[in-house]
Design a protein around this motif. Structure first.
Motif, PDB file in Angstrom:
ATOM      1  N   ASP A   1       0.827  -1.212   0.000  1.00 37.46           N
ATOM      2  CA  ASP A   1       0.000   0.000   0.000  1.00 37.46           C
ATOM      3  C   ASP A   1       0.857   1.255   0.000  1.00 37.46           C
ATOM      4  OD1 ASP A   1      -2.201  -1.619   0.052  1.00 37.46           O
ATOM      5  OD2 ASP A   1      -2.658  -1.298   2.175  1.00 37.46           O
ATOM      6  N   THR A   2       1.901   1.256   0.805  1.00 38.42           N
ATOM      7  CA  THR A   2       2.800   2.411   0.869  1.00 38.42           C
ATOM      8  C   THR A   2       3.488   2.640  -0.473  1.00 38.42           C
ATOM      9  OG1 THR A   2       3.172   2.031   3.222  1.00 38.42           O
ATOM     10  CG2 THR A   2       4.778   3.399   2.076  1.00 38.42           C
ATOM     11  N   THR A   3       3.923   1.582  -1.106  1.00 37.79           N
ATOM     12  CA  THR A   3       4.562   1.695  -2.420  1.00 37.79           C
ATOM     13  C   THR A   3       3.585   2.236  -3.455  1.00 37.79           C
ATOM     14  OG1 THR A   3       5.990  -0.170  -1.875  1.00 37.79           O
ATOM     15  CG2 THR A   3       5.821   0.418  -4.195  1.00 37.79           C
ATOM     16  N   THR A   4       2.366   1.733  -3.420  1.00 43.21           N
ATOM     17  CA  THR A   4       1.343   2.200  -4.358  1.00 43.21           C
ATOM     18  C   THR A   4       1.044   3.677  -4.141  1.00 43.21           C
ATOM     19  OG1 THR A   4       0.367   0.002  -4.398  1.00 43.21           O
ATOM     20  CG2 THR A   4      -1.004   1.810  -5.186  1.00 43.21           C
ATOM     21  N   ILE A   5       0.909   4.079  -2.903  1.00 45.65           N
ATOM     22  CA  ILE A   5       0.668   5.491  -2.594  1.00 45.65           C
ATOM     23  C   ILE A   5       1.823   6.344  -3.105  1.00 45.65           C
ATOM     24  CG2 ILE A   5       0.581   7.150  -0.682  1.00 45.65           C
ATOM     25  CD1 ILE A   5      -1.052   4.989   0.853  1.00 45.65           C
ATOM     26  N   THR A   6       3.039   5.896  -2.891  1.00 46.69           N
ATOM     27  CA  THR A   6       4.216   6.640  -3.334  1.00 46.69           C
ATOM     28  C   THR A   6       4.224   6.821  -4.850  1.00 46.69           C
ATOM     29  OG1 THR A   6       5.496   5.797  -1.475  1.00 46.69           O
ATOM     30  CG2 THR A   6       6.729   6.693  -3.339  1.00 46.69           C
ATOM     31  N   LEU A   7       4.033   5.733  -5.568  1.00 46.58           N
ATOM     32  CA  LEU A   7       4.091   5.801  -7.037  1.00 46.58           C
ATOM     33  C   LEU A   7       2.965   6.639  -7.622  1.00 46.58           C
ATOM     34  CD1 LEU A   7       5.119   2.132  -7.875  1.00 46.58           C
ATOM     35  CD2 LEU A   7       6.538   4.186  -7.942  1.00 46.58           C
ATOM     36  N   PHE A   8       1.744   6.423  -7.141  1.00 46.15           N
ATOM     37  CA  PHE A   8       0.618   7.170  -7.693  1.00 46.15           C
ATOM     38  C   PHE A   8       0.662   8.638  -7.307  1.00 46.15           C
ATOM     39  CE2 PHE A   8      -1.250   2.996  -8.478  1.00 46.15           C
ATOM     40  CZ  PHE A   8      -1.756   3.195  -9.746  1.00 46.15           C
ATOM     41  N   SER A   9       1.106   8.952  -6.098  1.00 47.49           N
ATOM     42  CA  SER A   9       1.195  10.359  -5.716  1.00 47.49           C
ATOM     43  C   SER A   9       2.317  11.056  -6.481  1.00 47.49           C
ATOM     44  CB  SER A   9       1.383  10.508  -4.213  1.00 47.49           C
ATOM     45  OG  SER A   9       2.602   9.945  -3.796  1.00 47.49           O
ATOM     46  N   LEU A  10       3.406  10.366  -6.729  1.00 46.65           N
ATOM     47  CA  LEU A  10       4.485  10.946  -7.522  1.00 46.65           C
ATOM     48  C   LEU A  10       4.004  11.239  -8.940  1.00 46.65           C
ATOM     49  CD1 LEU A  10       7.456  11.789  -7.669  1.00 46.65           C
ATOM     50  CD2 LEU A  10       7.998   9.444  -8.314  1.00 46.65           C
ATOM     51  N   TYR A  11       3.336  10.279  -9.535  1.00 48.01           N
ATOM     52  CA  TYR A  11       2.815  10.477 -10.892  1.00 48.01           C
ATOM     53  C   TYR A  11       1.758  11.586 -10.916  1.00 48.01           C
ATOM     54  CZ  TYR A  11       0.306   9.728 -15.223  1.00 48.01           C
ATOM     55  OH  TYR A  11      -0.299   9.925 -16.431  1.00 48.01           O
ATOM     56  N   GLY A  12       0.821  11.530  -9.988  1.00 47.18           N
ATOM     57  CA  GLY A  12      -0.261  12.510  -9.969  1.00 47.18           C
ATOM     58  C   GLY A  12       0.231  13.920  -9.723  1.00 47.18           C
ATOM     59  N   ALA A  13       1.139  14.079  -8.788  1.00 48.40           N
ATOM     60  CA  ALA A  13       1.675  15.407  -8.500  1.00 48.40           C
ATOM     61  C   ALA A  13       2.476  15.930  -9.680  1.00 48.40           C
ATOM     62  CB  ALA A  13       2.534  15.366  -7.243  1.00 48.40           C
ATOM     63  N   ARG A  14       3.201  15.063 -10.346  1.00 46.18           N
ATOM     64  CA  ARG A  14       4.000  15.477 -11.509  1.00 46.18           C
ATOM     65  C   ARG A  14       3.100  15.947 -12.645  1.00 46.18           C
ATOM     66  NH1 ARG A  14       6.469  17.483 -15.016  1.00 46.18           N
ATOM     67  NH2 ARG A  14       8.207  16.643 -16.185  1.00 46.18           N
ATOM     68  N   VAL A  15       2.058  15.193 -12.917  1.00 42.43           N
ATOM     69  CA  VAL A  15       1.132  15.565 -13.988  1.00 42.43           C
ATOM     70  C   VAL A  15       0.397  16.855 -13.633  1.00 42.43           C
ATOM     71  CG1 VAL A  15      -0.967  14.855 -15.189  1.00 42.43           C
ATOM     72  CG2 VAL A  15       0.883  13.229 -14.879  1.00 42.43           C
ATOM     73  N   ALA A  16      -0.031  16.987 -12.388  1.00 41.54           N
ATOM     74  CA  ALA A  16      -0.729  18.198 -11.961  1.00 41.54           C
ATOM     75  C   ALA A  16       0.179  19.424 -12.065  1.00 41.54           C
ATOM     76  CB  ALA A  16      -1.239  18.036 -10.535  1.00 41.54           C
ATOM     77  N   ALA A  17       1.415  19.298 -11.609  1.00 43.91           N
ATOM     78  CA  ALA A  17       2.352  20.418 -11.689  1.00 43.91           C
ATOM     79  C   ALA A  17       2.648  20.777 -13.143  1.00 43.91           C
ATOM     80  CB  ALA A  17       3.641  20.074 -10.947  1.00 43.91           C
ATOM     81  N   GLU A  18       2.778  19.775 -13.989  1.00 45.33           N
ATOM     82  CA  GLU A  18       3.012  20.014 -15.420  1.00 45.33           C
ATOM     83  C   GLU A  18       1.832  20.749 -16.050  1.00 45.33           C
ATOM     84  OE1 GLU A  18       4.965  20.103 -18.979  1.00 45.33           O
ATOM     85  OE2 GLU A  18       5.792  19.131 -17.210  1.00 45.33           O
ATOM     86  N   THR A  19       0.622  20.356 -15.701  1.00 43.44           N
ATOM     87  CA  THR A  19      -0.578  20.999 -16.236  1.00 43.44           C
ATOM     88  C   THR A  19      -0.665  22.450 -15.795  1.00 43.44           C
ATOM     89  OG1 THR A  19      -1.724  18.878 -16.251  1.00 43.44           O
ATOM     90  CG2 THR A  19      -3.098  20.852 -16.351  1.00 43.44           C
ATOM     91  N   ILE A  20      -0.385  22.709 -14.531  1.00 44.79           N
ATOM     92  CA  ILE A  20      -0.418  24.078 -14.027  1.00 44.79           C
ATOM     93  C   ILE A  20       0.656  24.925 -14.714  1.00 44.79           C
ATOM     94  CG2 ILE A  20       0.005  25.505 -11.985  1.00 44.79           C
ATOM     95  CD1 ILE A  20      -1.310  23.205 -10.364  1.00 44.79           C
ATOM     96  N   ALA A  21       1.842  24.381 -14.868  1.00 44.68           N
ATOM     97  CA  ALA A  21       2.927  25.116 -15.531  1.00 44.68           C
ATOM     98  C   ALA A  21       2.584  25.394 -16.992  1.00 44.68           C
ATOM     99  CB  ALA A  21       4.223  24.331 -15.431  1.00 44.68           C
ATOM    100  N   ARG A  22       2.001  24.420 -17.669  1.00 42.60           N
ATOM    101  CA  ARG A  22       1.624  24.610 -19.067  1.00 42.60           C
ATOM    102  C   ARG A  22       0.539  25.673 -19.201  1.00 42.60           C
ATOM    103  NH1 ARG A  22      -0.207  19.624 -20.585  1.00 42.60           N
ATOM    104  NH2 ARG A  22       1.927  18.896 -20.543  1.00 42.60           N
ATOM    105  N   ALA A  23      -0.437  25.667 -18.281  1.00 47.75           N
ATOM    106  CA  ALA A  23      -1.508  26.666 -18.321  1.00 47.75           C
ATOM    107  C   ALA A  23      -0.964  28.067 -18.070  1.00 47.75           C
ATOM    108  CB  ALA A  23      -2.580  26.322 -17.294  1.00 47.75           C
ATOM    109  N   ALA A  24      -0.029  28.190 -17.128  1.00 49.00           N
ATOM    110  CA  ALA A  24       0.571  29.494 -16.850  1.00 49.00           C
ATOM    111  C   ALA A  24       1.370  29.994 -18.050  1.00 49.00           C
ATOM    112  CB  ALA A  24       1.461  29.400 -15.616  1.00 49.00           C
ATOM    113  N   LYS A  25       2.095  29.092 -18.686  1.00 54.28           N
ATOM    114  CA  LYS A  25       2.890  29.468 -19.867  1.00 54.28           C
ATOM    115  C   LYS A  25       1.980  29.912 -21.008  1.00 54.28           C
ATOM    116  CE  LYS A  25       6.317  27.611 -23.068  1.00 54.28           C
ATOM    117  NZ  LYS A  25       7.096  26.436 -23.446  1.00 54.28           N
ATOM    118  N   THR A  26       0.892  29.205 -21.204  1.00 53.87           N
ATOM    119  CA  THR A  26      -0.054  29.562 -22.259  1.00 53.87           C
ATOM    120  C   THR A  26      -0.713  30.901 -21.968  1.00 53.87           C
ATOM    121  OG1 THR A  26      -0.483  27.226 -22.703  1.00 53.87           O
ATOM    122  CG2 THR A  26      -2.110  28.807 -23.508  1.00 53.87           C
ATOM    123  N   ALA A  27      -1.065  31.129 -20.711  1.00 52.94           N
ATOM    124  CA  ALA A  27      -1.687  32.402 -20.345  1.00 52.94           C
ATOM    125  C   ALA A  27      -0.734  33.566 -20.568  1.00 52.94           C
ATOM    126  CB  ALA A  27      -2.139  32.356 -18.886  1.00 52.94           C
TER     127      ALA A  27
END
Length: 68
Positions: A34-60
């Motif tokens: 469970d801990t490993t799954t939480i680590t991997l999914f949170s790493l992926y999710g946070a990375r994608v979310a941060a990328e989306t926010i950065a892309r939106a700011a750049k586009t704006a």
């Protein structure tokens, strides 16, 4: 060079979020799988979310979107 700096910042944010969630799961004595799954999914999710926010700011900034 600016792109590399942005990517480093995005990865740093993702790692910090994943580390925090991993620490909380360890403190709650969760199973290793469970801990490993939480680590991997949170790493992926946070990375994608941060990328989306950065892309939106750049586009704006590029399109001159109103900030009002």
């Amino acid at each position: 060079m600016k792109t590399n700096r942005t990517q480093i910042i995005l990865w740093a944010v993702a790692v910090l979020v994943a580390a925090r969630l991993t620490w909380v799961s360890i403190q709650h004595h969760m199973p290793v799988l469970d801990t490993t799954t939480i680590t991997l999914f949170s790493l992926y999710g946070a990375r994608v979310a941060a990328e989306t926010i950065a892309r939106a700011a750049k586009t704006a900034r590029k399109t001159g979107a109103n900030q009002s």
